[in-house]
Motif scaffolding. Structure first.
Motif, PDB file in Angstrom:
ATOM      1  N   VAL A 281       0.923  -1.099  -0.072  1.00  0.00           N
ATOM      2  CA  VAL A 281       0.031   0.095   0.087  1.00  0.00           C
ATOM      3  C   VAL A 281       0.924   1.204   0.047  1.00  0.00           C
ATOM      4  CG1 VAL A 281      -1.844   1.142   1.405  1.00  0.00           C
ATOM      5  CG2 VAL A 281      -1.957  -1.172   1.320  1.00  0.00           C
ATOM      6  N   GLY A 282       0.567   2.115  -0.700  1.00  0.00           N
ATOM      7  CA  GLY A 282       1.274   3.423  -0.814  1.00  0.00           C
ATOM      8  C   GLY A 282       1.001   4.235   0.196  1.00  0.00           C
ATOM      9  N   THR A 283       2.184   4.904   0.724  1.00  0.00           N
ATOM     10  CA  THR A 283       1.945   6.050   1.860  1.00  0.00           C
ATOM     11  C   THR A 283       2.257   7.526   1.311  1.00  0.00           C
ATOM     12  OG1 THR A 283       4.400   5.609   2.662  1.00  0.00           O
ATOM     13  CG2 THR A 283       2.481   4.416   3.561  1.00  0.00           C
ATOM     14  N   SER A 284       3.092   7.266   0.186  1.00  0.00           N
ATOM     15  CA  SER A 284       3.236   8.856  -0.726  1.00  0.00           C
ATOM     16  C   SER A 284       3.858   8.178  -1.888  1.00  0.00           C
ATOM     17  CB  SER A 284       4.318   9.623   0.416  1.00  0.00           C
ATOM     18  OG  SER A 284       5.568   8.907   0.341  1.00  0.00           O
ATOM     19  N   PRO A 285       4.018   9.130  -2.880  1.00  0.00           N
ATOM     20  CA  PRO A 285       4.737   8.857  -4.260  1.00  0.00           C
ATOM     21  C   PRO A 285       5.824   8.056  -4.079  1.00  0.00           C
ATOM     22  CG  PRO A 285       3.938  10.972  -4.342  1.00  0.00           C
ATOM     23  CD  PRO A 285       3.772  10.783  -2.905  1.00  0.00           C
ATOM     24  N   GLY A 286       5.725   6.697  -4.498  1.00  0.00           N
ATOM     25  CA  GLY A 286       7.212   5.980  -4.595  1.00  0.00           C
ATOM     26  C   GLY A 286       7.433   5.252  -3.189  1.00  0.00           C
ATOM     27  N   GLN A 287       6.572   5.389  -2.167  1.00  0.00           N
ATOM     28  CA  GLN A 287       6.746   4.705  -0.932  1.00  0.00           C
ATOM     29  C   GLN A 287       5.529   3.942  -0.671  1.00  0.00           C
ATOM     30  OE1 GLN A 287       9.487   5.453   1.273  1.00  0.00           O
ATOM     31  NE2 GLN A 287      10.207   6.538  -0.909  1.00  0.00           N
ATOM     32  N   TYR A 288       5.981   2.602  -0.320  1.00  0.00           N
ATOM     33  CA  TYR A 288       4.990   1.495  -0.007  1.00  0.00           C
ATOM     34  C   TYR A 288       5.336   0.735   1.383  1.00  0.00           C
ATOM     35  CZ  TYR A 288       3.530   1.882  -4.767  1.00  0.00           C
ATOM     36  OH  TYR A 288       2.789   2.397  -6.196  1.00  0.00           O
ATOM     37  N   TYR A 289       4.272   0.208   1.758  1.00  0.00           N
ATOM     38  CA  TYR A 289       4.749  -0.850   3.084  1.00  0.00           C
ATOM     39  C   TYR A 289       3.711  -2.000   2.789  1.00  0.00           C
ATOM     40  CZ  TYR A 289      -0.248   0.064   4.944  1.00  0.00           C
ATOM     41  OH  TYR A 289      -1.503  -0.046   5.397  1.00  0.00           O
ATOM     42  N   VAL A 290       4.278  -2.904   3.372  1.00  0.00           N
ATOM     43  CA  VAL A 290       3.629  -4.363   3.337  1.00  0.00           C
ATOM     44  C   VAL A 290       2.402  -4.255   4.291  1.00  0.00           C
ATOM     45  CG1 VAL A 290       3.704  -6.858   3.443  1.00  0.00           C
ATOM     46  CG2 VAL A 290       5.855  -5.305   2.636  1.00  0.00           C
ATOM     47  N   HIS A 291       1.149  -4.231   3.782  1.00  0.00           N
ATOM     48  CA  HIS A 291       0.137  -4.265   4.525  1.00  0.00           C
ATOM     49  C   HIS A 291      -0.271  -5.685   4.967  1.00  0.00           C
ATOM     50  CE1 HIS A 291      -3.483  -2.852   6.316  1.00  0.00           C
ATOM     51  NE2 HIS A 291      -4.366  -3.744   5.645  1.00  0.00           N
ATOM     52  N   ASN A 292      -0.353  -6.716   3.717  1.00  0.00           N
ATOM     53  CA  ASN A 292      -0.592  -8.156   3.999  1.00  0.00           C
ATOM     54  C   ASN A 292       0.578  -8.988   3.469  1.00  0.00           C
ATOM     55  OD1 ASN A 292      -3.509  -6.751   3.242  1.00  0.00           O
ATOM     56  ND2 ASN A 292      -3.450  -8.376   5.084  1.00  0.00           N
ATOM     57  N   ASP A 293       1.123 -10.019   4.183  1.00  0.00           N
ATOM     58  CA  ASP A 293       1.979 -10.862   3.692  1.00  0.00           C
ATOM     59  C   ASP A 293       1.488 -12.390   4.180  1.00  0.00           C
ATOM     60  OD1 ASP A 293       4.198 -12.486   3.243  1.00  0.00           O
ATOM     61  OD2 ASP A 293       5.752 -11.282   4.413  1.00  0.00           O
ATOM     62  N   VAL A 294       1.101 -13.019   3.177  1.00  0.00           N
ATOM     63  CA  VAL A 294       0.906 -14.465   3.451  1.00  0.00           C
ATOM     64  C   VAL A 294       2.048 -15.304   2.737  1.00  0.00           C
ATOM     65  CG1 VAL A 294      -0.949 -16.361   3.195  1.00  0.00           C
ATOM     66  CG2 VAL A 294      -1.618 -13.715   3.231  1.00  0.00           C
ATOM     67  N   PHE A 295       2.422 -16.118   3.515  1.00  0.00           N
ATOM     68  CA  PHE A 295       3.459 -17.185   3.377  1.00  0.00           C
ATOM     69  C   PHE A 295       3.061 -18.765   3.556  1.00  0.00           C
ATOM     70  CE2 PHE A 295       7.110 -20.041   4.030  1.00  0.00           C
ATOM     71  CZ  PHE A 295       7.919 -19.701   3.302  1.00  0.00           C
TER      72      PHE A 295
END
Length: 121
Positions: free
Chosen positions: A101-115
């Protein structure tokens, strides 16, 4: 950057960093992030990093990466398959899903990770 460029850069960075030490991945997660690892759910950056570290030393080899835009124009979904060695044992097949999910232009964080490990292939 396009969704495909972001996803490819993310996947390369994520696995290279994870293979070197999970602590350095902390900035990719936040307190809303959730990891489901082999059916066990943990939430929050510190808990996710602790779970990843609990697996022990790992080495990943990515085979495929599939990318799609999300319903949110600031989000990307990524599905990865490959092989992972855990503690130097024989490689096992795995699949992993990420929702960035983007937080600002070109910046993302992992909201969901399923392994998941893939047995019996």
């Amino acid at each position: 950057m396009s969704a495909e460029e972001v996803a490819k850069a993310f996947v390369g960075h994520f696995y290279q960093t994870l293979d070197s030490g999970a602590d350095a991945l902390g900035g990719l997660f936040n307190e809303q992030s959730m990891l489901t690892f082999e059916g066990v759910q943990v939430q929050g950056s510190a808990n996710i990093i602790n779970k990843l570290k609990s697996v022990g030393p790992v080495s990943h080899s990515v085979k495929t990466t599939d990318i799609q835009p999300s319903s949110n124009p600031n989000a990307i979904v990524i599905f990865v398959t490959g092989a992972v060695q855990i503690g130097g044992d024989n490689a096992l097949h795995f699949c992993e899903f990420f929702h960035l999910v983007g937080t600002s232009p070109g910046q993302y964080y992992v909201h969901n990770d399923v392994f998941r490990l893939n047995y019996g292939l």
